[in-house]
Motif scaffolding. Structure first.
Motif, PDB file in Angstrom:
ATOM      1  N   GLU A  30       0.833  -1.208   0.065  1.00 38.90           N
ATOM      2  CA  GLU A  30       0.058   0.059  -0.026  1.00 38.90           C
ATOM      3  C   GLU A  30       0.755   1.289   0.074  1.00 38.90           C
ATOM      4  N   LEU A  31       1.917   1.191   0.813  1.00 38.84           N
ATOM      5  CA  LEU A  31       2.718   2.632   0.962  1.00 38.84           C
ATOM      6  C   LEU A  31       3.889   2.440  -0.178  1.00 38.84           C
ATOM      7  N   ASP A  32       3.873   1.357  -0.791  1.00 40.89           N
ATOM      8  CA  ASP A  32       5.241   1.083  -1.777  1.00 40.89           C
ATOM      9  C   ASP A  32       6.657   1.513  -1.142  1.00 40.89           C
ATOM     10  N   VAL A  33       6.717   0.664   0.098  1.00 46.00           N
ATOM     11  CA  VAL A  33       7.824   0.603   0.908  1.00 46.00           C
ATOM     12  C   VAL A  33       8.216  -0.576   1.390  1.00 46.00           C
ATOM     13  N   PRO A  34       9.475  -0.959   0.908  1.00 50.82           N
ATOM     14  CA  PRO A  34       9.931  -2.476   1.288  1.00 50.82           C
ATOM     15  C   PRO A  34       9.514  -2.811   2.715  1.00 50.82           C
ATOM     16  N   GLN A  35       9.376  -4.256   2.847  1.00 43.45           N
ATOM     17  CA  GLN A  35       8.969  -4.610   4.309  1.00 43.45           C
ATOM     18  C   GLN A  35      10.182  -4.236   5.283  1.00 43.45           C
ATOM     19  N   HIS A  36      11.443  -4.513   4.839  1.00 48.18           N
ATOM     20  CA  HIS A  36      12.647  -4.164   5.751  1.00 48.18           C
ATOM     21  C   HIS A  36      12.731  -2.731   5.929  1.00 48.18           C
ATOM     22  N   VAL A  37      12.393  -1.894   5.309  1.00 51.65           N
ATOM     23  CA  VAL A  37      12.157  -0.369   5.698  1.00 51.65           C
ATOM     24  C   VAL A  37      11.044  -0.348   6.681  1.00 51.65           C
ATOM     25  N   LEU A  38      10.018  -0.921   6.804  1.00 49.79           N
ATOM     26  CA  LEU A  38       8.965  -0.685   7.498  1.00 49.79           C
ATOM     27  C   LEU A  38       9.568  -1.548   9.079  1.00 49.79           C
ATOM     28  N   ARG A  39      10.317  -2.310   8.911  1.00 45.41           N
ATOM     29  CA  ARG A  39      10.844  -3.012  10.375  1.00 45.41           C
ATOM     30  C   ARG A  39      11.763  -2.007  10.867  1.00 45.41           C
ATOM     31  N   PHE A  40      12.681  -1.428   9.914  1.00 48.21           N
ATOM     32  CA  PHE A  40      13.653  -0.399  10.439  1.00 48.21           C
ATOM     33  C   PHE A  40      13.061   0.833  11.058  1.00 48.21           C
ATOM     34  N   TRP A  41      11.968   1.282  10.239  1.00 48.81           N
ATOM     35  CA  TRP A  41      11.259   2.317  10.945  1.00 48.81           C
ATOM     36  C   TRP A  41      10.755   2.087  12.423  1.00 48.81           C
ATOM     37  N   GLU A  42      10.486   0.690  12.736  1.00 50.11           N
ATOM     38  CA  GLU A  42       9.796   0.382  13.939  1.00 50.11           C
ATOM     39  C   GLU A  42      11.046   0.694  15.089  1.00 50.11           C
ATOM     40  N   THR A  43      12.291   0.687  14.600  1.00 42.79           N
ATOM     41  CA  THR A  43      13.590   0.697  15.433  1.00 42.79           C
ATOM     42  C   THR A  43      13.739   2.128  15.744  1.00 42.79           C
ATOM     43  N   LYS A  44      13.358   3.005  14.636  1.00 44.34           N
ATOM     44  CA  LYS A  44      13.727   4.343  14.860  1.00 44.34           C
ATOM     45  C   LYS A  44      12.458   5.327  15.319  1.00 44.34           C
ATOM     46  N   PHE A  45      11.365   4.904  15.047  1.00 43.70           N
ATOM     47  CA  PHE A  45      10.059   5.821  15.485  1.00 43.70           C
ATOM     48  C   PHE A  45       9.389   4.729  16.536  1.00 43.70           C
ATOM     49  N   ALA A  46       9.576   5.457  17.743  1.00 45.41           N
ATOM     50  CA  ALA A  46       8.638   4.679  18.828  1.00 45.41           C
ATOM     51  C   ALA A  46       7.264   4.509  18.740  1.00 45.41           C
ATOM     52  N   GLN A  47       6.846   5.412  17.994  1.00 45.02           N
ATOM     53  CA  GLN A  47       5.431   5.853  17.848  1.00 45.02           C
ATOM     54  C   GLN A  47       4.739   4.675  17.140  1.00 45.02           C
ATOM     55  N   VAL A  48       5.488   3.872  16.109  1.00 49.46           N
ATOM     56  CA  VAL A  48       5.202   2.844  15.198  1.00 49.46           C
ATOM     57  C   VAL A  48       5.165   1.336  16.049  1.00 49.46           C
ATOM     58  N   ARG A  49       4.030   1.024  16.371  1.00 41.38           N
ATOM     59  CA  ARG A  49       3.902  -0.161  17.283  1.00 41.38           C
ATOM     60  C   ARG A  49       2.885  -0.949  16.724  1.00 41.38           C
ATOM     61  N   PRO A  50       3.031  -1.833  15.608  1.00 43.19           N
ATOM     62  CA  PRO A  50       2.016  -2.823  15.478  1.00 43.19           C
ATOM     63  C   PRO A  50       1.956  -3.864  16.227  1.00 43.19           C
ATOM     64  N   LEU A  51       0.824  -4.457  16.216  1.00 42.32           N
ATOM     65  CA  LEU A  51       0.842  -5.555  17.062  1.00 42.32           C
ATOM     66  C   LEU A  51       1.209  -6.825  16.549  1.00 42.32           C
ATOM     67  N   LYS A  52       1.943  -7.592  17.497  1.00 40.00           N
ATOM     68  CA  LYS A  52       2.745  -8.630  16.930  1.00 40.00           C
ATOM     69  C   LYS A  52       2.033  -9.766  17.825  1.00 40.00           C
ATOM     70  N   ARG A  53       1.782 -10.722  16.763  1.00 40.20           N
ATOM     71  CA  ARG A  53       1.297 -12.254  17.321  1.00 40.20           C
ATOM     72  C   ARG A  53       1.950 -13.127  17.259  1.00 40.20           C
ATOM     73  N   GLY A  54       1.590 -14.523  17.252  1.00 47.64           N
ATOM     74  CA  GLY A  54       2.534 -15.653  17.408  1.00 47.64           C
ATOM     75  C   GLY A  54       3.505 -15.702  16.126  1.00 47.64           C
ATOM     76  N   GLY A  55       4.687 -16.085  16.468  1.00 46.18           N
ATOM     77  CA  GLY A  55       5.616 -16.217  15.563  1.00 46.18           C
ATOM     78  C   GLY A  55       6.158 -14.857  15.045  1.00 46.18           C
ATOM     79  N   GLY A  56       5.927 -13.611  15.920  1.00 47.69           N
ATOM     80  CA  GLY A  56       6.159 -12.331  15.668  1.00 47.69           C
ATOM     81  C   GLY A  56       5.695 -11.656  14.264  1.00 47.69           C
ATOM     82  N   ARG A  57       4.461 -11.996  13.972  1.00 49.63           N
ATOM     83  CA  ARG A  57       3.739 -11.628  12.794  1.00 49.63           C
ATOM     84  C   ARG A  57       3.188 -10.092  13.471  1.00 49.63           C
TER      85      ARG A  57
END
Length: 130
Positions: A30-57
């Motif tokens: 949807e955002l045209d951003v690679p998945q690894h970039v989204l994961r990286f942004w989670e480490t840089k922006f504390a406000q980005v907090r997706p829910l994580k379920r079994g297996g870290g999904r």
């Protein structure tokens, strides 16, 4: 196109309601951003907090997606650095583009550039008229 209209259009495309949670692959597309970039942004922006379920999904809420959309716009569209976006988020200044106020430094830079442009136009006119 407003963000709510974009979100509704995206939800129609993938068959989910606008309020449904999204996987990282859906958000990435949807955002045209690679998945690894989204994961990286989670480490840089504390406000980005997706829910994580079994297996870290990861499951992103609509408000997470809007925040990620704004981060993307600030980084890629407006040329902010990661530190600059972090500062904006801390200060509450990373509102959506439609309602964001112009940064005072940008106004000063724009005024300087306008002054330089005016000077250049005046010089050009003087050279043309001899």
């Amino acid at each position: 196109m407003s963000q709510s209209v974009r979100a509704a259009a995206a939800s129609r495309q993938n068959g989910k309601s606008a309020g449904a949670f999204r996987t990282i692959s859906e958000v990435s597309e949807e955002l045209d951003v690679p998945q690894h970039v989204l994961r990286f942004w989670e480490t840089k922006f504390a406000q980005v907090r997706p829910l994580k379920r079994g297996g870290g999904r990861r499951y992103y809420r609509p408000e997470d997606i809007e925040l990620l959309r704004r981060i993307r716009q600030l980084l890629y569209g407006e040329g902010y650095t990661i530190k600059g976006v972090q500062k904006l988020l801390r200060e509450g200044g990373a509102r959506p583009q439609e309602t964001a106020e112009v940064e005072p430094e940008i106004v000063k830079d724009t005024n300087k550039l306008q002054s330089i442009l005016d000077d250049l136009i005046e010089i050009r006119n003087l050279l043309r008229n001899g």
